[in-house]
Scaffold this motif. Structure first.
Motif, PDB file in Angstrom:
ATOM      1  N   GLY A 115      78.923  52.288  58.173  1.00 51.77           N
ATOM      2  CA  GLY A 115      77.748  51.869  57.430  1.00 51.77           C
ATOM      3  C   GLY A 115      76.701  51.140  58.251  1.00 51.77           C
ATOM      4  N   GLU A 116      76.429  49.899  57.890  1.00 50.71           N
ATOM      5  CA  GLU A 116      75.353  49.122  58.515  1.00 50.71           C
ATOM      6  C   GLU A 116      75.587  48.905  60.004  1.00 50.71           C
ATOM      7  OE1 GLU A 116      72.532  48.320  57.212  1.00 50.71           O
ATOM      8  OE2 GLU A 116      73.051  49.187  55.271  1.00 50.71           O
ATOM      9  N   GLU A 117      76.839  48.772  60.417  1.00 50.56           N
ATOM     10  CA  GLU A 117      77.116  48.597  61.844  1.00 50.56           C
ATOM     11  C   GLU A 117      76.685  49.832  62.630  1.00 50.56           C
ATOM     12  OE1 GLU A 117      80.996  46.176  62.726  1.00 50.56           O
ATOM     13  OE2 GLU A 117      81.349  47.441  60.986  1.00 50.56           O
ATOM     14  N   PHE A 118      76.944  51.005  62.074  1.00 54.38           N
ATOM     15  CA  PHE A 118      76.526  52.248  62.713  1.00 54.38           C
ATOM     16  C   PHE A 118      75.009  52.361  62.723  1.00 54.38           C
ATOM     17  CE2 PHE A 118      75.825  56.968  62.035  1.00 54.38           C
ATOM     18  CZ  PHE A 118      75.976  57.306  63.368  1.00 54.38           C
ATOM     19  N   LEU A 119      74.382  52.065  61.593  1.00 53.53           N
ATOM     20  CA  LEU A 119      72.925  52.149  61.500  1.00 53.53           C
ATOM     21  C   LEU A 119      72.250  51.223  62.505  1.00 53.53           C
ATOM     22  CD1 LEU A 119      72.341  52.371  57.648  1.00 53.53           C
ATOM     23  CD2 LEU A 119      71.973  54.166  59.346  1.00 53.53           C
ATOM     24  N   ALA A 120      72.819  50.055  62.718  1.00 55.80           N
ATOM     25  CA  ALA A 120      72.234  49.112  63.671  1.00 55.80           C
ATOM     26  C   ALA A 120      72.222  49.686  65.079  1.00 55.80           C
ATOM     27  CB  ALA A 120      73.014  47.800  63.650  1.00 55.80           C
ATOM     28  N   ARG A 121      73.158  50.578  65.376  1.00 58.36           N
ATOM     29  CA  ARG A 121      73.247  51.150  66.717  1.00 58.36           C
ATOM     30  C   ARG A 121      72.341  52.363  66.902  1.00 58.36           C
ATOM     31  NH1 ARG A 121      77.807  50.176  70.063  1.00 58.36           N
ATOM     32  NH2 ARG A 121      78.932  48.307  69.407  1.00 58.36           N
ATOM     33  N   VAL A 122      71.967  53.029  65.814  1.00 60.19           N
ATOM     34  CA  VAL A 122      71.179  54.256  65.958  1.00 60.19           C
ATOM     35  C   VAL A 122      69.728  54.104  65.515  1.00 60.19           C
ATOM     36  CG1 VAL A 122      73.244  55.671  65.659  1.00 60.19           C
ATOM     37  CG2 VAL A 122      71.808  55.187  63.669  1.00 60.19           C
ATOM     38  N   SER A 123      69.413  53.045  64.789  1.00 68.90           N
ATOM     39  CA  SER A 123      68.081  52.939  64.183  1.00 68.90           C
ATOM     40  C   SER A 123      66.961  52.840  65.216  1.00 68.90           C
ATOM     41  CB  SER A 123      68.015  51.745  63.227  1.00 68.90           C
ATOM     42  OG  SER A 123      68.299  50.541  63.915  1.00 68.90           O
ATOM     43  N   ASP A 124      67.250  52.291  66.390  1.00 62.09           N
ATOM     44  CA  ASP A 124      66.215  52.126  67.412  1.00 62.09           C
ATOM     45  C   ASP A 124      66.255  53.190  68.489  1.00 62.09           C
ATOM     46  OD1 ASP A 124      65.228  49.844  66.165  1.00 62.09           O
ATOM     47  OD2 ASP A 124      66.564  48.511  67.278  1.00 62.09           O
ATOM     48  N   LEU A 125      67.087  54.203  68.328  1.00 61.11           N
ATOM     49  CA  LEU A 125      67.177  55.238  69.360  1.00 61.11           C
ATOM     50  C   LEU A 125      65.866  56.006  69.446  1.00 61.11           C
ATOM     51  CD1 LEU A 125      70.737  56.733  68.727  1.00 61.11           C
ATOM     52  CD2 LEU A 125      70.038  55.198  70.564  1.00 61.11           C
ATOM     53  N   PRO A 126      65.359  56.253  70.647  1.00 60.60           N
ATOM     54  CA  PRO A 126      64.119  57.031  70.775  1.00 60.60           C
ATOM     55  C   PRO A 126      64.357  58.492  70.427  1.00 60.60           C
ATOM     56  CG  PRO A 126      65.060  56.583  72.931  1.00 60.60           C
ATOM     57  CD  PRO A 126      65.887  55.803  71.955  1.00 60.60           C
ATOM     58  N   LEU A 127      63.328  59.131  69.892  1.00 58.54           N
ATOM     59  CA  LEU A 127      63.373  60.564  69.643  1.00 58.54           C
ATOM     60  C   LEU A 127      62.805  61.271  70.866  1.00 58.54           C
ATOM     61  CD1 LEU A 127      62.066  60.733  65.962  1.00 58.54           C
ATOM     62  CD2 LEU A 127      64.413  60.378  66.773  1.00 58.54           C
ATOM     63  N   GLU A 128      63.532  62.256  71.378  1.00 65.15           N
ATOM     64  CA  GLU A 128      63.108  62.987  72.563  1.00 65.15           C
ATOM     65  C   GLU A 128      62.945  64.465  72.231  1.00 65.15           C
ATOM     66  OE1 GLU A 128      65.746  62.325  75.863  1.00 65.15           O
ATOM     67  OE2 GLU A 128      66.401  60.397  75.047  1.00 65.15           O
ATOM     68  N   GLY A 129      62.135  65.148  73.020  1.00 65.46           N
ATOM     69  CA  GLY A 129      62.044  66.587  72.907  1.00 65.46           C
ATOM     70  C   GLY A 129      60.721  67.081  72.358  1.00 65.46           C
ATOM     71  N   PRO A 130      60.482  68.392  72.482  1.00 69.43           N
ATOM     72  CA  PRO A 130      59.194  68.972  72.114  1.00 69.43           C
ATOM     73  C   PRO A 130      58.919  69.016  70.619  1.00 69.43           C
ATOM     74  CG  PRO A 130      60.750  70.685  72.756  1.00 69.43           C
ATOM     75  CD  PRO A 130      61.402  69.377  73.076  1.00 69.43           C
ATOM     76  N   GLY A 131      59.922  68.733  69.783  1.00 63.67           N
ATOM     77  CA  GLY A 131      59.702  68.775  68.343  1.00 63.67           C
ATOM     78  C   GLY A 131      59.331  67.448  67.727  1.00 63.67           C
ATOM     79  N   VAL A 132      59.305  66.385  68.528  1.00 61.51           N
ATOM     80  CA  VAL A 132      59.008  65.057  67.978  1.00 61.51           C
ATOM     81  C   VAL A 132      57.622  65.026  67.354  1.00 61.51           C
ATOM     82  CG1 VAL A 132      58.664  62.623  68.549  1.00 61.51           C
ATOM     83  CG2 VAL A 132      60.562  63.884  69.581  1.00 61.51           C
ATOM     84  N   GLU A 133      56.649  65.620  68.038  1.00 55.95           N
ATOM     85  CA  GLU A 133      55.280  65.608  67.529  1.00 55.95           C
ATOM     86  C   GLU A 133      55.174  66.328  66.187  1.00 55.95           C
ATOM     87  OE1 GLU A 133      50.759  66.953  68.909  1.00 55.95           O
ATOM     88  OE2 GLU A 133      52.435  67.076  70.310  1.00 55.95           O
ATOM     89  N   ALA A 134      55.927  67.423  66.033  1.00 55.69           N
ATOM     90  CA  ALA A 134      55.900  68.168  64.768  1.00 55.69           C
ATOM     91  C   ALA A 134      56.441  67.320  63.622  1.00 55.69           C
ATOM     92  CB  ALA A 134      56.702  69.459  64.905  1.00 55.69           C
ATOM     93  N   LEU A 135      57.503  66.578  63.883  1.00 56.76           N
ATOM     94  CA  LEU A 135      58.050  65.689  62.855  1.00 56.76           C
ATOM     95  C   LEU A 135      57.046  64.608  62.485  1.00 56.76           C
ATOM     96  CD1 LEU A 135      61.800  65.015  63.742  1.00 56.76           C
ATOM     97  CD2 LEU A 135      60.871  66.559  62.027  1.00 56.76           C
ATOM     98  N   GLU A 136      56.463  63.983  63.487  1.00 51.13           N
ATOM     99  CA  GLU A 136      55.514  62.903  63.236  1.00 51.13           C
ATOM    100  C   GLU A 136      54.297  63.411  62.463  1.00 51.13           C
ATOM    101  OE1 GLU A 136      54.686  61.368  67.100  1.00 51.13           O
ATOM    102  OE2 GLU A 136      56.508  60.127  67.166  1.00 51.13           O
ATOM    103  N   HIS A 137      53.796  64.581  62.842  1.00 50.84           N
ATOM    104  CA  HIS A 137      52.620  65.139  62.173  1.00 50.84           C
ATOM    105  C   HIS A 137      52.930  65.457  60.715  1.00 50.84           C
ATOM    106  CE1 HIS A 137      48.830  67.259  61.762  1.00 50.84           C
ATOM    107  NE2 HIS A 137      49.485  68.287  61.248  1.00 50.84           N
ATOM    108  N   ALA A 138      54.082  66.083  60.459  1.00 51.90           N
ATOM    109  CA  ALA A 138      54.454  66.410  59.085  1.00 51.90           C
ATOM    110  C   ALA A 138      54.616  65.145  58.244  1.00 51.90           C
ATOM    111  CB  ALA A 138      55.740  67.227  59.071  1.00 51.90           C
ATOM    112  N   HIS A 139      55.203  64.110  58.840  1.00 48.19           N
ATOM    113  CA  HIS A 139      55.384  62.848  58.121  1.00 48.19           C
ATOM    114  C   HIS A 139      54.032  62.234  57.747  1.00 48.19           C
ATOM    115  CE1 HIS A 139      57.025  59.009  56.940  1.00 48.19           C
ATOM    116  NE2 HIS A 139      56.370  58.392  57.900  1.00 48.19           N
TER     117      HIS A 139
END
Length: 267
Positions: free
Chosen positions: A71-95
């Motif tokens: 739960g929260e312990e796992f989320l604390a470890r992944v919530s700040d992970l950077p997004l990498e790769g050529p699809g990041v911009e597509a996600l951000e734009h759609a959001h």
């Protein structure tokens, strides 16, 4: 899992991985299934590597289970992970544009790590899940994955709610790497495999980007790299889904111990 949660996180995750690898997997005949799958699609793999994967694959499965139930312990470890790769911009734009996104996710690495990372960024990310055959296990498993991000939609029963969510600008993750009775007979690791094409069909219907995403477990066994690939170019549902299979195969070949070889992928 209740007993495992009494341990510190840094011990809990590898401990559950060890239990699933050394105890559960042999008893559940996952070892035999892994060997059978590898013999079919990677017949030239050295026997020493096969036996390494027989232990390493269920270890990753167990770690994933422990992480989801943390739960929260796992989320604390992944919530700040950077997004990498050529699809990041597509996600951000759609959001930003409040447009729907279809996310294609295989049973690879930890398929909930990226979900937690996206949710922490304020992305509205839901997921389709297939209810477990054991209703008692399914109840608390769904409760556990709901803590990572929601909404969740049960396959074949919550489709109207899922469509409303997508049309409101949400993102929904579809699994595509298990055998399904309905779908298309496509190629994966050089073998024909029944593959659901519903994610691609929906992406075409809604004019939504179809984006593959992976959470790749790192050598320490506890952290991840989030890779977002470029959206699959629109064509036919079959061609787009074959592109998903091809993209997943590239990642699996690079990280053979991180895909769930315990599944009956080729029937």
């Amino acid at each position: 899992m209740a007993a495992a949660r009494s341990l510190p996180y840094r011990w809990r995750v590898p401990m559950v991985g060890w239990v699933v690898s050394r105890i559960v997997s042999p008893l559940a005949h996952y070892d035999d299934r892994i060997r059978k799958n590898l013999a079919l699609v990677c017949p030239d793999l050295p026997q020493a590597e096969v036996e390494r994967l027989v232990r390493a694959v269920p270890d990753n499965v167990g770690r994933t289970l422990a992480e989801i139930y943390s739960g929260e312990e796992f989320l604390a470890r992944v919530s700040d992970l950077p997004l990498e790769g050529p699809g990041v911009e597509a996600l951000e734009h759609a959001h930003k544009e409040n447009r729907p996104v279809i996310i294609a996710a295989g049973h690879f690495g930890n398929y909930d790590a990226w979900r937690g990372a996206l949710n922490a960024r304020g992305y509205r990310v839901g997921a389709i899940y297939r209810p477990m055959g054991n209703t008692l296990f399914n109840e608390h498993y769904v409760e556990a994955i709901t803590t990572i991000a929601e909404p969740l939609f049960a396959r074949d029963s919550d489709l109207r709610q899922m469509l409303r969510f997508l049309k409101s600008g949400g993102m929904v993750a579809f699994g595509f790497d298990q055998a399904f009775r309905r779908g298309a007979e496509l190629e994966f690791f050089g073998q024909r495999a029944m593959t659901p094409i519903s994610a691609a069909e929906l992406a075409l219907k809604l004019n939504a980007p179809l984006v593959p995403i992976y959470a790749i477990r790192q050598p320490d066994g506890l952290s991840f790299r989030i890779l977002v690939e470029a959206p699959i170019p629109p064509s036919t549902a079959e061609e787009m889904t074959q592109a998903l299979n091809d993209a997943l195969e590239v990642q699996v070949r690079a990280h053979m111990d991180q895909w769930f070889w315990i599944h009956r992928r080729w029937k």
